[in-house]
Design a protein around this motif. Structure first.
Motif, PDB file in Angstrom:
ATOM      1  N   LEU A  46      -5.224  40.764 -41.459  1.00  0.00           N
ATOM      2  CA  LEU A  46      -5.557  40.470 -42.772  1.00  0.00           C
ATOM      3  C   LEU A  46      -5.558  39.099 -43.179  1.00  0.00           C
ATOM      4  O   LEU A  46      -6.396  38.670 -43.901  1.00  0.00           O
ATOM      5  N   ARG A  47      -4.620  38.199 -42.800  1.00  0.00           N
ATOM      6  CA  ARG A  47      -4.637  36.971 -43.321  1.00  0.00           C
ATOM      7  C   ARG A  47      -5.252  35.887 -42.561  1.00  0.00           C
ATOM      8  O   ARG A  47      -4.771  34.693 -42.838  1.00  0.00           O
ATOM      9  N   CYS A  48      -5.691  36.092 -41.465  1.00  0.00           N
ATOM     10  CA  CYS A  48      -6.310  35.139 -40.462  1.00  0.00           C
ATOM     11  C   CYS A  48      -7.610  34.293 -40.915  1.00  0.00           C
ATOM     12  O   CYS A  48      -7.743  33.111 -40.430  1.00  0.00           O
ATOM     13  N   GLY A  49      -8.261  34.911 -41.772  1.00  0.00           N
ATOM     14  CA  GLY A  49      -9.507  33.990 -42.317  1.00  0.00           C
ATOM     15  C   GLY A  49     -10.525  33.893 -41.385  1.00  0.00           C
ATOM     16  O   GLY A  49     -11.474  32.949 -41.789  1.00  0.00           O
ATOM     17  N   ASP A  50     -10.592  34.721 -40.349  1.00  0.00           N
ATOM     18  CA  ASP A  50     -11.531  34.573 -39.338  1.00  0.00           C
ATOM     19  C   ASP A  50     -12.793  35.546 -39.663  1.00  0.00           C
ATOM     20  O   ASP A  50     -13.007  36.181 -38.861  1.00  0.00           O
ATOM     21  N   VAL A  51     -13.199  35.546 -40.911  1.00  0.00           N
ATOM     22  CA  VAL A  51     -14.302  36.558 -41.166  1.00  0.00           C
ATOM     23  C   VAL A  51     -15.516  36.466 -40.358  1.00  0.00           C
ATOM     24  O   VAL A  51     -16.614  37.359 -40.476  1.00  0.00           O
ATOM     25  N   TYR A  52     -15.723  35.472 -39.968  1.00  0.00           N
ATOM     26  CA  TYR A  52     -17.018  35.462 -38.914  1.00  0.00           C
ATOM     27  C   TYR A  52     -17.168  36.480 -38.093  1.00  0.00           C
ATOM     28  O   TYR A  52     -18.431  37.070 -37.715  1.00  0.00           O
ATOM     29  N   ARG A  53     -16.184  36.795 -37.622  1.00  0.00           N
ATOM     30  CA  ARG A  53     -15.922  38.115 -36.616  1.00  0.00           C
ATOM     31  C   ARG A  53     -16.731  39.412 -37.318  1.00  0.00           C
ATOM     32  O   ARG A  53     -17.105  40.058 -36.482  1.00  0.00           O
ATOM     33  N   ILE A  54     -16.401  39.343 -38.529  1.00  0.00           N
ATOM     34  CA  ILE A  54     -16.961  40.743 -39.130  1.00  0.00           C
ATOM     35  C   ILE A  54     -18.328  41.163 -38.910  1.00  0.00           C
ATOM     36  O   ILE A  54     -18.741  42.163 -38.848  1.00  0.00           O
ATOM     37  N   ARG A  55     -19.290  40.170 -39.091  1.00  0.00           N
ATOM     38  CA  ARG A  55     -20.482  40.468 -39.039  1.00  0.00           C
ATOM     39  C   ARG A  55     -21.003  40.968 -37.695  1.00  0.00           C
ATOM     40  O   ARG A  55     -22.231  41.483 -37.505  1.00  0.00           O
ATOM     41  N   PHE A  56     -20.056  40.947 -36.619  1.00  0.00           N
ATOM     42  CA  PHE A  56     -20.584  41.647 -35.309  1.00  0.00           C
ATOM     43  C   PHE A  56     -20.192  43.123 -35.271  1.00  0.00           C
ATOM     44  O   PHE A  56     -20.240  43.662 -34.363  1.00  0.00           O
ATOM     45  N   TYR A 580      -8.143  26.300 -30.976  1.00  0.00           N
ATOM     46  CA  TYR A 580      -8.608  26.846 -32.040  1.00  0.00           C
ATOM     47  C   TYR A 580      -8.120  28.402 -32.181  1.00  0.00           C
ATOM     48  O   TYR A 580      -7.443  28.873 -31.569  1.00  0.00           O
ATOM     49  N   SER A 581      -8.214  28.808 -33.662  1.00  0.00           N
ATOM     50  CA  SER A 581      -7.829  30.256 -33.961  1.00  0.00           C
ATOM     51  C   SER A 581      -8.701  31.178 -34.319  1.00  0.00           C
ATOM     52  O   SER A 581      -8.440  32.394 -34.535  1.00  0.00           O
ATOM     53  N   LYS A 582      -9.967  30.457 -34.821  1.00  0.00           N
ATOM     54  CA  LYS A 582     -10.954  31.420 -35.280  1.00  0.00           C
ATOM     55  C   LYS A 582     -12.204  31.395 -34.309  1.00  0.00           C
ATOM     56  O   LYS A 582     -12.592  30.491 -33.715  1.00  0.00           O
ATOM     57  N   ALA A 583     -12.743  32.594 -34.268  1.00  0.00           N
ATOM     58  CA  ALA A 583     -14.017  32.819 -33.567  1.00  0.00           C
ATOM     59  C   ALA A 583     -15.130  31.770 -34.006  1.00  0.00           C
ATOM     60  O   ALA A 583     -15.731  31.200 -32.937  1.00  0.00           O
ATOM     61  N   GLU A 584     -15.445  31.677 -35.068  1.00  0.00           N
ATOM     62  CA  GLU A 584     -16.358  30.567 -35.649  1.00  0.00           C
ATOM     63  C   GLU A 584     -16.423  29.317 -35.025  1.00  0.00           C
ATOM     64  O   GLU A 584     -17.230  28.623 -34.567  1.00  0.00           O
ATOM     65  N   ASP A 585     -14.815  28.715 -35.391  1.00  0.00           N
ATOM     66  CA  ASP A 585     -14.892  27.672 -34.865  1.00  0.00           C
ATOM     67  C   ASP A 585     -14.924  27.499 -33.321  1.00  0.00           C
ATOM     68  O   ASP A 585     -15.656  26.366 -32.682  1.00  0.00           O
ATOM     69  N   ILE A 586     -14.675  28.314 -32.555  1.00  0.00           N
ATOM     70  CA  ILE A 586     -14.811  28.502 -31.041  1.00  0.00           C
ATOM     71  C   ILE A 586     -16.313  28.347 -30.739  1.00  0.00           C
ATOM     72  O   ILE A 586     -17.033  27.415 -30.068  1.00  0.00           O
ATOM     73  N   ALA A 608     -18.352  37.410 -26.035  1.00  0.00           N
ATOM     74  CA  ALA A 608     -19.100  36.824 -25.002  1.00  0.00           C
ATOM     75  C   ALA A 608     -19.905  35.812 -25.290  1.00  0.00           C
ATOM     76  O   ALA A 608     -20.789  35.815 -25.877  1.00  0.00           O
ATOM     77  N   LEU A 609     -19.395  34.661 -24.673  1.00  0.00           N
ATOM     78  CA  LEU A 609     -19.892  33.342 -25.248  1.00  0.00           C
ATOM     79  C   LEU A 609     -21.359  33.295 -25.150  1.00  0.00           C
ATOM     80  O   LEU A 609     -21.981  33.336 -24.198  1.00  0.00           O
ATOM     81  N   LYS A 610     -21.930  32.960 -26.374  1.00  0.00           N
ATOM     82  CA  LYS A 610     -23.440  32.823 -26.343  1.00  0.00           C
ATOM     83  C   LYS A 610     -23.843  31.419 -26.639  1.00  0.00           C
ATOM     84  O   LYS A 610     -25.143  31.220 -26.387  1.00  0.00           O
ATOM     85  N   LEU A 611     -23.043  30.382 -26.805  1.00  0.00           N
ATOM     86  CA  LEU A 611     -23.413  29.174 -27.111  1.00  0.00           C
ATOM     87  C   LEU A 611     -23.159  28.026 -26.194  1.00  0.00           C
ATOM     88  O   LEU A 611     -23.505  26.946 -26.325  1.00  0.00           O
ATOM     89  N   GLY A 612     -22.829  28.084 -25.042  1.00  0.00           N
ATOM     90  CA  GLY A 612     -23.025  27.244 -23.901  1.00  0.00           C
ATOM     91  C   GLY A 612     -21.750  26.320 -23.631  1.00  0.00           C
ATOM     92  O   GLY A 612     -22.010  25.635 -22.827  1.00  0.00           O
ATOM     93  N   ALA A 613     -20.592  26.307 -24.329  1.00  0.00           N
ATOM     94  CA  ALA A 613     -19.555  25.499 -23.835  1.00  0.00           C
ATOM     95  C   ALA A 613     -19.003  26.163 -22.655  1.00  0.00           C
ATOM     96  O   ALA A 613     -19.136  27.149 -22.349  1.00  0.00           O
ATOM     97  N   GLU A 614     -18.348  25.135 -21.713  1.00  0.00           N
ATOM     98  CA  GLU A 614     -17.866  25.792 -20.614  1.00  0.00           C
ATOM     99  C   GLU A 614     -16.622  26.290 -20.447  1.00  0.00           C
ATOM    100  O   GLU A 614     -16.028  27.310 -20.047  1.00  0.00           O
ATOM    101  N   TYR A 615     -15.525  25.707 -21.254  1.00  0.00           N
ATOM    102  CA  TYR A 615     -14.113  26.171 -21.419  1.00  0.00           C
ATOM    103  C   TYR A 615     -13.645  25.991 -22.809  1.00  0.00           C
ATOM    104  O   TYR A 615     -14.027  25.061 -23.521  1.00  0.00           O
ATOM    105  N   VAL A 616     -12.989  27.041 -23.477  1.00  0.00           N
ATOM    106  CA  VAL A 616     -12.462  26.966 -24.883  1.00  0.00           C
ATOM    107  C   VAL A 616     -11.038  27.378 -24.792  1.00  0.00           C
ATOM    108  O   VAL A 616     -10.580  28.703 -24.279  1.00  0.00           O
ATOM    109  N   GLY A 617     -10.016  26.368 -24.957  1.00  0.00           N
ATOM    110  CA  GLY A 617      -8.557  26.831 -24.946  1.00  0.00           C
ATOM    111  C   GLY A 617      -8.165  27.705 -26.304  1.00  0.00           C
ATOM    112  O   GLY A 617      -8.612  27.406 -27.420  1.00  0.00           O
ATOM    113  N   CYS A 618      -7.380  28.685 -26.111  1.00  0.00           N
ATOM    114  CA  CYS A 618      -7.055  29.380 -27.146  1.00  0.00           C
ATOM    115  C   CYS A 618      -5.791  30.158 -27.009  1.00  0.00           C
ATOM    116  O   CYS A 618      -5.405  30.255 -26.024  1.00  0.00           O
TER     117      CYS A 618
END
Length: 631
Positions: A46-56, A580-586, A608-618
């Motif tokens: 509830l408190r994570c603030g990662d609302v970007y995920r909701i649109r999916f 990072y903690s949020k999907a949108e930032d990743i 499922a990464l759609k945007l092209g970076a090779e590795y993302v630490g999380c």
């Protein structure tokens, strides 16, 4: 078929009060019961603030709990951002078995909450307590509203492997000392509660009952529980619970329960265990009335050891109340009706690759979506099971020159091990002292040999990459640290485990090249103040990278933007961005071309990464979660 799966974003409170996690577990069980194999449940704090995920997702379900309230603990900000995001993307929302606590026409927070739950995307609300208040005061437009029971009454079906067994013990569930005061009962302060618990336990012992203290997991509850035990001078307390399943298991081990936390009573009720509740909030009074056990829930103005003990003995001698089919069916029926009405939406992503090869588990990952930076083997194994093949571990030298897994010898890191920080700890613990510790009293501290042995075992399924962050080791210990890493790697790992050491100084690069020739190197871009400082520090880092043939440049997420990304591309350097903690930032980092990205919560299966970076630490977002989110 995959296209018929329904993606439900399940919103719940994630904290150390595992009663909230029990609500989420039971609601998830009911969604799966309703949808079967079509259910694709994606957890959301509830408190994570990662609302970007909701649109999916296809729908949002608030798991339950005391959400419709505006005094004390208030969730307006979080509920508002979630519901407004759903409204913007035309995603239906369901509030499941929520608590309604008060109303005030003149309170701006209350009125803002009222506005949010009346948005068109909110299709239905089920209420566990004050249904009439919601209908008469909060709702403006016509919505589907139902009076139900708390979803935790399904515990017996959700946790099928936990079976209550007679032990001869009464569970004493204790909450933090200021709980009553925070809800307007200043006379029931910590000193009063100490006397109350001591007197109650005296009565239990005089009547021949054995007892054990427990909590729902909150640190503040634990602190007061320990204080109560010391005040009594004898007896036993169960170890601090670390997840929802442990809480249910703990309560299942008692013959009866006397508890302050509401979900201790609800779990006991669901398992057919007699329970007496100590009421500090109206929601507990509503609960007692709903299950026909009003006399077992003691109100603040009548709280005394004598009153609670009498209610306890009456509960034991009376008929054991178990959840009726009618009560349980209600919470399921209305949730089922909503999720079965949801229509799968069009796929939003243009997925090009699997997140397993993009995300990197920071500090080996996170346990229970709460315990981060443990660098523990348990976190390592858990992250691997969630789809990670890239891992970052913090490696430091003990005071006697051994390489171990810890995120520095700071107050915070030592606190996770239960050690009070002192000046003498600046150079670290000794090896034997460190190895005797456990993070949060549960996850064993590991050394470099154990890390590589575990990596070799996990790599049998598929090759993995280990990034070892050595920080800035003291000059006197740096050589021994790197030699120990090289020895452990040579002794325990094969070519299936690729190892890269992250260095922050040129002197450490030289030591790695000399004493750990089988390991790759990533260099660190120091933090900068402004554009001119960026140019200067990037130039310095670039010089080291070119001099020693280093291809990976590591940095904090605050240093990675369009300009830094462009400099990396122009100089053929792979950017490794932490964390990072949020999907949108990743997704933004990947779009800019980050090669590796560390993250806090999301996992490879989560996107499922759609945007092209090779590795993302999380830390928390796993490859498994990311793939499920965006596929």
């Amino acid at each position: 078929m995959a296209e018929n799966r329904i993606k439900i974003m399940l919103v719940s409170l994630v904290n150390r009060n595992y009663g909230d996690s029990v609500i989420a577990d039971n609601t998830a069980f009911l969604i799966r019961k309703a949808l079967g194999s079509r259910a694709e449940i994606l957890s959301y704090d509830l408190r994570c603030g990662d609302v970007y995920r909701i649109r999916f997702c296809d729908a949002v379900v608030f798991a339950g709990g005391g959400l419709i309230k505006f005094r004390g603990e208030c969730f307006l900000e979080y509920i508002s951002e979630i519901v407004n995001e759903a409204q913007e993307h035309d995603i239906p929302v369901y509030f499941n078995s929520v608590g309604v606590e008060g109303y005030d026409d003149n309170d701006p927070t209350c009125q803002a909450l009222k506005e949010v739950i009346n948005l068109p995307c909110v299709k239905s609300i089920s209420v566990r307590d004050d249904t009439e208040l919601l209908k008469s005061s909060y709702l403006i437009r016509k919505q589907s509203v139902h009076s139900v029971i708390d979803p935790a009454v399904w515990c017996r079906q959700t946790y099928t492997d936990i079976i209550p067994e007679k032990s001869g013990y009464v569970g004493i569930g204790i909450a933090r000392e200021q709980l009553f005061c925070d809800y307007g009962h200043s006379e029931l302060d910590g000193e009063y509660m100490l006397r109350f618990w001591r007197e109650l336990i005296d009565k239990l012992e005089a009547a021949g009952y054995k007892w054990r203290i427990f909590t729902n997991g909150l640190n503040s509850d634990e602190e007061f529980a320990i204080r109560v035990l010391r005040c009594i001078g004898h007896g036993d307390k169960l170890p601090q619970t670390m997840n929802s399943r442990e809480l249910v298991r703990d309560i299942a081990s008692f013959d009866a329960v006397i508890a302050q936390r509401m979900h201790s009573s609800i779990i006991a009720y669901s398992l057919g265990i007699p329970a007496v509740g100590i009421v500090w909030n109206d929601k507990m009074r509503f609960w007692g009335e709903k299950i026909g056990c009003k006399d077992r829930y003691i109100l603040p103005d009548e709280l005394s050891a004598e009153r609670v003990f009498t209610a306890f003995e009456n509960a034991l001698s009376g008929r054991i109340k178990k959840p009726s089919f009618f009560l349980k069916r209600g919470v399921y029926t209305h949730l089922k009706r909503f999720v079965r009405s949801v229509t799968p939406r069009a796929v939003h992503s243009d997925k090009t690759s699997d997140f397993s090869f993009k995300l990197t588990a920071s500090a080996l990952g996170t346990l229970e979506h709460k315990f981060r930076n443990t660098n523990s083997l348990e976190a390592f194994e858990c992250s691997h099971s969630e789809g990670f093949v890239n891992f970052e571990a913090d490696i430091r030298s003990t005071s006697d020159g051994r390489a171990v897994c810890i995120n520095g010898w700071s107050k915070d890191s030592l606190g996770k091990l239960g050690i009070a920080y002192k000046d003498e700890h600046k150079q670290g613990l000794g090896y034997e002292d460190f190895k005797a510790q456990s993070y949060y009293g549960r996850y064993k501290a590991a050394d470099i040999d154990e890390l590589f042995k575990k990596a070799e075992k996990l790599s049998a399924e598929r090759p993995i990459t280990m990034f070892l962050d050595i920080g800035k080791p003291p000059a006197a210990l740096a050589e021994a640290l790197i030699k120990d890493i090289n020895r452990a790697y040579s002794d325990n790992s094969s070519e299936r485990v690729k190892t890269v050491i992250r260095c922050q100084r040129e002197s450490d690069v030289i030591l790695v090249r000399e004493y750990a020739p089988l390991c790759g190197i990533a260099y660190y871009l120091a933090e900068f103040k402004d554009s001119a400082d960026r140019e200067k520090k990037f130039k310095t880092a670039l010089s080291v990278c070119r001099k020693y043939g280093i291809a990976v440049l590591s940095m904090k997420n605050t240093a990675f933007d369009e300009k830094t990304a462009k400099l990396c591309r122009e100089n053929k350097l792979k950017a490794f961005v932490m964390s990072y903690s949020k999907a949108e930032d990743i997704m933004s980092a990947l779009k800019l071309g980050a090669e590796y990205v560390g993250c806090h919560y999301l996992t490879p299966e989560m996107s499922a990464l759609k945007l092209g970076a090779e590795y993302v630490g999380c830390h928390y977002l796993t490859p498994e979660y990311m793939n499920r989110l965006l596929k």
